[in-house]
Scaffold this motif. Structure first.
Motif, PDB file in Angstrom:
ATOM      1  N   THR A 157       0.838  -1.189   0.000  1.00 48.21           N
ATOM      2  CA  THR A 157       0.000   0.000   0.000  1.00 48.21           C
ATOM      3  C   THR A 157       0.880   1.248   0.000  1.00 48.21           C
ATOM      4  OG1 THR A 157      -0.131  -0.091   2.423  1.00 48.21           O
ATOM      5  CG2 THR A 157      -1.925  -1.115   1.168  1.00 48.21           C
ATOM      6  N   SER A 158       0.317   2.360  -0.441  1.00 48.75           N
ATOM      7  CA  SER A 158       1.099   3.585  -0.617  1.00 48.75           C
ATOM      8  C   SER A 158       1.699   4.102   0.682  1.00 48.75           C
ATOM      9  CB  SER A 158       0.226   4.674  -1.245  1.00 48.75           C
ATOM     10  OG  SER A 158      -0.210   4.295  -2.534  1.00 48.75           O
ATOM     11  N   TYR A 164       0.558  -7.157   0.623  1.00 48.85           N
ATOM     12  CA  TYR A 164      -0.261  -8.278   0.189  1.00 48.85           C
ATOM     13  C   TYR A 164       0.668  -9.348  -0.380  1.00 48.85           C
ATOM     14  CZ  TYR A 164      -4.451  -5.364   0.600  1.00 48.85           C
ATOM     15  OH  TYR A 164      -5.465  -4.573   1.076  1.00 48.85           O
ATOM     16  N   ARG A 176      -3.027 -10.518   3.825  1.00 46.23           N
ATOM     17  CA  ARG A 176      -2.838  -9.087   4.093  1.00 46.23           C
ATOM     18  C   ARG A 176      -1.992  -9.000   5.363  1.00 46.23           C
ATOM     19  NH1 ARG A 176      -5.699  -3.991   3.413  1.00 46.23           N
ATOM     20  NH2 ARG A 176      -5.467  -2.714   5.283  1.00 46.23           N
ATOM     21  N   LEU A 206      -1.447  -3.192  -7.013  1.00 37.74           N
ATOM     22  CA  LEU A 206      -2.447  -2.288  -6.453  1.00 37.74           C
ATOM     23  C   LEU A 206      -2.610  -1.064  -7.353  1.00 37.74           C
ATOM     24  CD1 LEU A 206      -1.219  -2.438  -2.782  1.00 37.74           C
ATOM     25  CD2 LEU A 206      -3.550  -3.034  -3.472  1.00 37.74           C
ATOM     26  N   GLU A 210      -5.949   1.705  -4.013  1.00 35.69           N
ATOM     27  CA  GLU A 210      -5.606   0.539  -3.193  1.00 35.69           C
ATOM     28  C   GLU A 210      -6.506  -0.667  -3.457  1.00 35.69           C
ATOM     29  OE1 GLU A 210      -2.848   0.910  -2.063  1.00 35.69           O
ATOM     30  OE2 GLU A 210      -2.534   2.848  -1.115  1.00 35.69           O
ATOM     31  N   PRO A 227     -10.517  -2.667  -1.228  1.00 38.95           N
ATOM     32  CA  PRO A 227      -9.732  -2.860   0.005  1.00 38.95           C
ATOM     33  C   PRO A 227     -10.427  -3.701   1.071  1.00 38.95           C
ATOM     34  CG  PRO A 227      -9.526  -0.594  -0.752  1.00 38.95           C
ATOM     35  CD  PRO A 227     -10.579  -1.237  -1.608  1.00 38.95           C
TER      36      PRO A 227
END
Length: 311
Positions: A157-158, A164, A176, A206, A210, A227
């Motif tokens: 994720t950013s 993931y 996750r 992604l 997301e 998400p």
């Protein structure tokens, strides 16, 4: 085949390691068992141009660095890659038995560290000997997770708080995993479980919102999930063994998708003449530029590669 387009008839045995170079405006991917690396530049003309380099070893994942060089995993460790000259320098390798275990998929996290997982070389279905490793700026490896049959698909994720990751075979799960502020894995939970026999989650990426895009080995396509794990869409491909996907293109709105022809029966090969080829799908969203490996400057030869892409 909906809006899916054929990009290149590479007919890979195991197409993998697909990654988009923003600097070059080019897509890279490898044929792990065919021992080749491809580069396709779609913007040079309508048809694009493709380069192909033979390599002596199996390149299982590829990443870019902040110093405009290539890194990635071969079967026995993390390397600085020189695909033009087929000369690769080992940066680091955990102390494991490489006669039975090899590296597989990999990616760079938001801290600039490279993650890659391992799997049993010959019989991953019956041997959960795979593990997940992280390589830092100095090349040192740290074990982050273990007890996998076939590791695949790391993506982040950013904000860097989540990775993931999949255990493709047997368990058929996308995990996750929570990361601490230093990027260490601290917990793992099941995000998606594929309970349909013959459908296995493989490589993933992604988008900017997301949402998770999952390549489906045996599943004839790519699934997009929100998400919270809601299935948003299924992108159908004309081949069953879909291995990995990544966003690319000038606006990062094109999904590039690798596939495989290995393990297909003669009948399947006849019915799937494009197995192992590279495909694309124009989405209604955008992806994110790939994170760059932050090398300390001690590991990579300065002339091993440059993002101008000249031979």
């Amino acid at each position: 085949m909906s809006n899916v387009e054929l990009v290149h008839q590479s007919h890979c045995r195991i197409g993998e390691a697909v990654i988009w170079s923003v600097a070059e405006q080019a897509i890279y991917w490898s044929d792990i068992l065919g021992n080749k690396v491809y580069r396709y530049k779609p913007l040079l003309n309508e048809k694009g141009t493709t380069d192909c380099w033979p390599v002596k070893q199996n390149i299982t994942s590829i990443g870019f660095t902040a110093n405009n060089t290539l890194v990635g995993t071969l079967y026995d460790g993390f390397y600085a890659l020189d695909i033009i000259n087929d000369s690769h320098t080992k940066i680091s390798a955990p102390n494991i038995d490489y006669t039975a275990i090899r590296f597989n998929d990999g990616a760079v996290d938001t801290h600039g560290k490279y993650w890659s997982g391992t799997m049993h070389t010959d019989d991953p279905m019956h041997n959960a000997l795979g593990a997940l490793y992280r390589f830092d700026e100095a090349g040192s490896s740290s074990l982050q997770d273990e007890n996998y049959h076939c590791t695949n698909g790391p993506c982040f994720t950013s904000d860097g708080s989540v990775i993931y990751h999949t255990d493709t075979l047997i368990r058929q799960k996308v995990y996750r995993c929570q990361l601490d502020k230093n990027g260490n894995l601290i917990s793992r939970s099941t995000f998606i479980h594929f309970d349909k026999e013959g459908t296995y989650p493989d490589g993933m990426c992604l988008d900017k919102d997301e949402n998770l895009w999952v390549a489906l080995w045996g599943g004839w396509g790519v699934n997009q999930y929100s998400p919270d794990g809601t299935l948003l869409q299924h992108i159908k491909l004309p081949v069953a063994q879909v291995t990995k996907c990544i966003f690319g293109g000038e606006n990062l709105d094109t999904l590039y998708i690798t596939t495989a022809s290995e393990y297909l029966s003669d009948e399947d090969r006849t019915n799937q003449p494009l197995a192992g080829c590279l495909f694309s799908y124009k989405t209604n969203t955008q992806g994110k530029a790939e994170n760059l490996y932050l090398d300390s400057g001690q590991n990579l030869r300065p002339n091993s590669y440059n993002n101008k892409g000249d031979k």
